[in-house]
Enzyme design. Structure first.
Site, PDB file in Angstrom:
ATOM      1  N   ASP A   7      51.883  94.029  63.834  1.00  0.00           N
ATOM      2  CA  ASP A   7      50.201  93.632  63.772  1.00  0.00           C
ATOM      3  C   ASP A   7      49.930  92.182  63.298  1.00  0.00           C
ATOM      4  OD1 ASP A   7      49.086  94.860  60.576  1.00  0.00           O
ATOM      5  OD2 ASP A   7      50.231  92.956  59.962  1.00  0.00           O
ATOM      6  N   ASP A   9      47.151  90.507  60.566  1.00  0.00           N
ATOM      7  CA  ASP A   9      47.389  89.629  59.609  1.00  0.00           C
ATOM      8  C   ASP A   9      48.865  89.736  59.368  1.00  0.00           C
ATOM      9  OD1 ASP A   9      44.360  89.688  59.645  1.00  0.00           O
ATOM     10  OD2 ASP A   9      44.892  91.630  58.479  1.00  0.00           O
ATOM     11  N   ASN A 114      38.529  93.687  61.457  1.00  0.00           N
ATOM     12  CA  ASN A 114      37.305  92.446  62.160  1.00  0.00           C
ATOM     13  C   ASN A 114      39.521  92.381  63.133  1.00  0.00           C
ATOM     14  OD1 ASN A 114      35.685  92.471  59.825  1.00  0.00           O
ATOM     15  ND2 ASN A 114      37.541  92.409  58.218  1.00  0.00           N
TER      16      ASN A 114
HETATM   17  C1  BG6 Z   1      45.209  94.424  56.634  1.00  0.00           C
HETATM   18  C2  BG6 Z   1      44.793  93.487  55.939  1.00  0.00           C
HETATM   19  O1  BG6 Z   1      45.684  93.976  58.096  1.00  0.00           O
HETATM   20  O2  BG6 Z   1      43.720  94.953  56.586  1.00  0.00           O
HETATM   21  C3  BG6 Z   1      44.897  94.368  54.427  1.00  0.00           C
HETATM   22  O3  BG6 Z   1      46.578  93.431  55.158  1.00  0.00           O
HETATM   23  C4  BG6 Z   1      43.097  95.182  54.677  1.00  0.00           C
HETATM   24  O4  BG6 Z   1      45.145  92.420  53.401  1.00  0.00           O
HETATM   25  C5  BG6 Z   1      42.942  95.319  55.897  1.00  0.00           C
HETATM   26  O5  BG6 Z   1      42.911  95.403  53.607  1.00  0.00           O
HETATM   27  C6  BG6 Z   1      41.867  95.824  55.914  1.00  0.00           C
HETATM   28  O6  BG6 Z   1      41.308  94.471  56.518  1.00  0.00           O
HETATM   29  P1  BG6 Z   1      39.546  94.197  56.987  1.00  0.00           P
HETATM   30  O7  BG6 Z   1      39.220  93.534  57.446  1.00  0.00           O
HETATM   31  O8  BG6 Z   1      38.885  95.772  57.021  1.00  0.00           O
HETATM   32  O9  BG6 Z   1      39.174  94.670  55.525  1.00  0.00           O
HETATM   33 MG    MG Z   2      50.058  92.088  58.442  1.00  0.00          MG
END
Ligand code: BG6
Ligand code: MG
Length: 227
Positions: A7, A9, A114
């Site tokens: 993973d 984030d 992202n």
């Molecule tokens: C995950 C995070 O990796 O990505 C979440 O843990 C987040 O908190 C999700 O909502 C979606 O991310 P993004 O950047 O597409 O809004």
């Molecule tokens: Mg995560």
């Protein structure tokens, strides 16, 4: 074990706190409640699922929903702008390098749209053989979960693949897909994991593979490694 799916984030990059800060700001602006329990539940959820959780059953028009998710993403991206190599989480990059040297195929899979930008910024993108992000998962015609897409991208069967996750939601999903799970963070939240580390700092790739090899079934009992 032939493959690892990381993973992003909260595992590779110190960005889980940036997602939460952006949601906290949205909650304040929208008069929605936000506490530690909500914060824990938001980890690993998609942007849309996060807002649904924050709304807690409250219905809003689709245009308003879309505007709030756009605003949250703008707050998050403003924070991503200042990320650099020092925002890679301790131990993650070394573990990827060491596993790759041992012949393990390493990929990343993230719910975030992202994730590629974040991996580039923290300097880990080039170490991974494949990256599946939230866009790839949504665009996939197979409808497979991102962990399965990532395992397939590096040519490893799910049962021979380990997912590294910081979120309870992600750990439970990986286990339900028949994958072993290394949890990073709070052992109480990561009860679906095969092993839990408080951080990846100092985790030895060879020893990790040995432990995971002993836990052949993804539902093997939980062990918590305190550091
Ligand atoms: C995950 C995070 O990796 O990505 C979440 O843990 C987040 O908190 C999700 O909502 C979606 O991310 P993004 O950047 O597409 O809004
Ligand atoms: Mg995560």
């Amino acid at each position: 074990v032939d493959g690892f799916v990381f993973d992003v984030d909260g595992v590779i990059a110190d960005t889980a706190r940036l997602h939460l800060a952006a949601w906290r700001r949205i909650a304040e602006e929208e008069g929605l409640s936000f506490d530690e329990r909500v914060a824990g539940e938001l980890r690993g959820l998609s942007r849309e699922a996060s807002l649904r959780r924050l709304l807690d059953g409250r219905q809003i028009p689709p245009e308003e929903f879309a505007e709030i998710t756009r605003r949250k993403n703008a707050y998050y991206l403003a924070a991503v702008e200042s990320l650099g190599a020092c925002d890679a989480l301790p131990g993650a990059e070394k573990l990827v390098r060491d596993l790759a040297r041992l012949g393990i195929r390493c990929a990343a899979a993230s719910a975030s749209r992202n994730a590629r930008a974040v991996l580039e910024r923290v300097g880990v993108r080039g170490l991974l053989e494949a990256v599946i992000d939230g866009n790839d998962e949504a665009a996939s015609k197979t409808g497979l979960h991102r962990f399965l897409l990532a395992a397939a991208a590096v040519g490893v069967e799910p049962g021979r693949c380990v997912v590294v996750e910081d979120s309870a939601a992600g750990a439970a999903t990986a286990r339900s897909l028949g994958m072993r799970v290394v949890g990073v963070g709070d052992p109480a939240a990561l009860c679906a994991a095969t092993l839990v580390f408080e951080s990846l700092r100092g985790v030895d790739a060879r020893i990790l593979l040995k432990w995971l090899g002993a836990a052949r079934s993804p539902s093997a009992s939980l062990t918590t490694i305190r550091q």
